[in-house]
Design an enzyme around this catalytic site. Sequence first.
Site, mmCIF file in Angstrom:
data_model
loop_
_atom_site.group_PDB
_atom_site.id
_atom_site.type_symbol
_atom_site.label_atom_id
_atom_site.label_comp_id
_atom_site.label_asym_id
_atom_site.label_seq_id
_atom_site.Cartn_x
_atom_site.Cartn_y
_atom_site.Cartn_z
ATOM 1 N N HIS A 1 1.681 4.262 -2.836
ATOM 2 C CA HIS A 1 1.693 5.723 -2.654
ATOM 3 C C HIS A 1 2.945 6.327 -3.281
ATOM 4 C CE1 HIS A 1 -1.849 6.533 -0.330
ATOM 5 N NE2 HIS A 1 -1.483 5.862 0.738
ATOM 6 N N HIS B 1 0.835 -1.204 0.000
ATOM 7 C CA HIS B 1 0.000 0.000 0.000
ATOM 8 C C HIS B 1 0.872 1.257 0.000
ATOM 9 C CE1 HIS B 1 -3.550 2.394 1.677
ATOM 10 N NE2 HIS B 1 -2.523 3.160 2.003
ATOM 11 N N GLU B 2 1.863 1.298 0.884
ATOM 12 C CA GLU B 2 2.724 2.476 0.983
ATOM 13 C C GLU B 2 3.640 2.617 -0.234
ATOM 14 O OE1 GLU B 2 2.084 4.668 3.166
ATOM 15 O OE2 GLU B 2 0.657 3.369 4.227
ATOM 16 N N GLU C 1 -6.248 6.737 -1.034
ATOM 17 C CA GLU C 1 -6.144 5.562 -0.170
ATOM 18 C C GLU C 1 -6.769 4.335 -0.828
ATOM 19 O OE1 GLU C 1 -4.680 5.041 3.057
ATOM 20 O OE2 GLU C 1 -3.669 6.739 2.143
#
Length: 396
Positions: free
Chosen positions: A147, A143-144, A194
């Site tokens: 980003h 997930h990060e 997100e």
Amino acid sequence: MSDDGHQHTGHEQVPSRQRRRFPEISSRAYEHPADRSALVALRKLSGFDTVFKALSGLLPERSLRLLFLSDSVRVSDRQFAHLNDMLRDACYILDLEKVPPMYVNQDPQPNAMCIGLDEPIIVVTTGLVELLDEEEMRAVIGHEVGHALSGHSVYRTVLLFLTNLALRVAWIPLGNVAVMAIVTALREWFRKSELSADRAGLLVGQDLRASMRGLMKLAGGNHLHEMNVDAFLEQAEEYEAGGDLRDSVLKILNVLPRSHPFATVRAAELKKWAASRDYQRIMDGHYPRRSEDKDTSVSDSFRESAAHYAGHVRNSRDPLMKLVTDIAGGAGDLGSRVRRGFGGFGASPGSAGANGPSDTPPNDTPPSDAPPNGTPPNGTPPKDQPPRDERPRDDN
């Protein structure tokens, strides 16, 4: 061992369980339509990167880097080695050439973030490390990294700066209002980002159940034996469809101060995307490449975003969204629809008008919140006073 059966070195090391790799994958492959349209437009702006680099002297990026370097534990092959392996694995799968530094910060609150203007850095808290198992943590690190690949760290840093600025200028008349207007807009974008990063986490972990478990734990803690994924997703359905127009307004007020969507909403969105043709095409190796980003059409991206929102409004079971659809379709008796949606505007059950029991005040009786010197015209409902905005503390 990679999906082609070869051992790699450096950040190309991947776990023994085979996972697909996505060479040259563009972030457009997994970005939420609303997130993608905003990013494509920003990337097309001439001098956009130059402007943000000029702001780097004002933003607290250097201070944050020094803070984490001095008061957190940097992940490496000698510290939190299992997290280091997951980080390199995620960068390999999403083909991120430079592995961003990652820190573990002492904080019981489960959280993770990706910040930075020139180069992204990833921070995870001890609360998160202790809460999640290996596969759940792999999805979070993916997930990060998502980003980082999307360039979200830039806007996240700006959001942190403006949030702190809003607190400092709160005493200045109208100063806080202006800053908070920008913060609110950035938070709306970030909530969509997100959802994009959740998709990136699924591409890295390639285990939907693990992603679901991680979101459940963020909502209910480390009590998996007491929780059920299907029941958790049913909460999202109830949240989406339940209540009347007042609940729809309260949902908006509840989400405005947050930087993240609610956990049940994220889980439902991710499951829907995992079942989509778009996800299957990516897993089959058919996805946009970074080399094609320069040829991306801004207008096409905006049209896709508009189509997504139109479809969302059209298919939503939320009472407010249904009302919007009815207005667009020219539905008749709109006043009665609105009155029913707000539950009769607070009239007590069983109150009697001229024609018997009714859930609305009779026309010749001024409502309790009407001005003392006048009554609204017949058939025009008085405006409810919105509830006081008791905003909860944002939990990232």
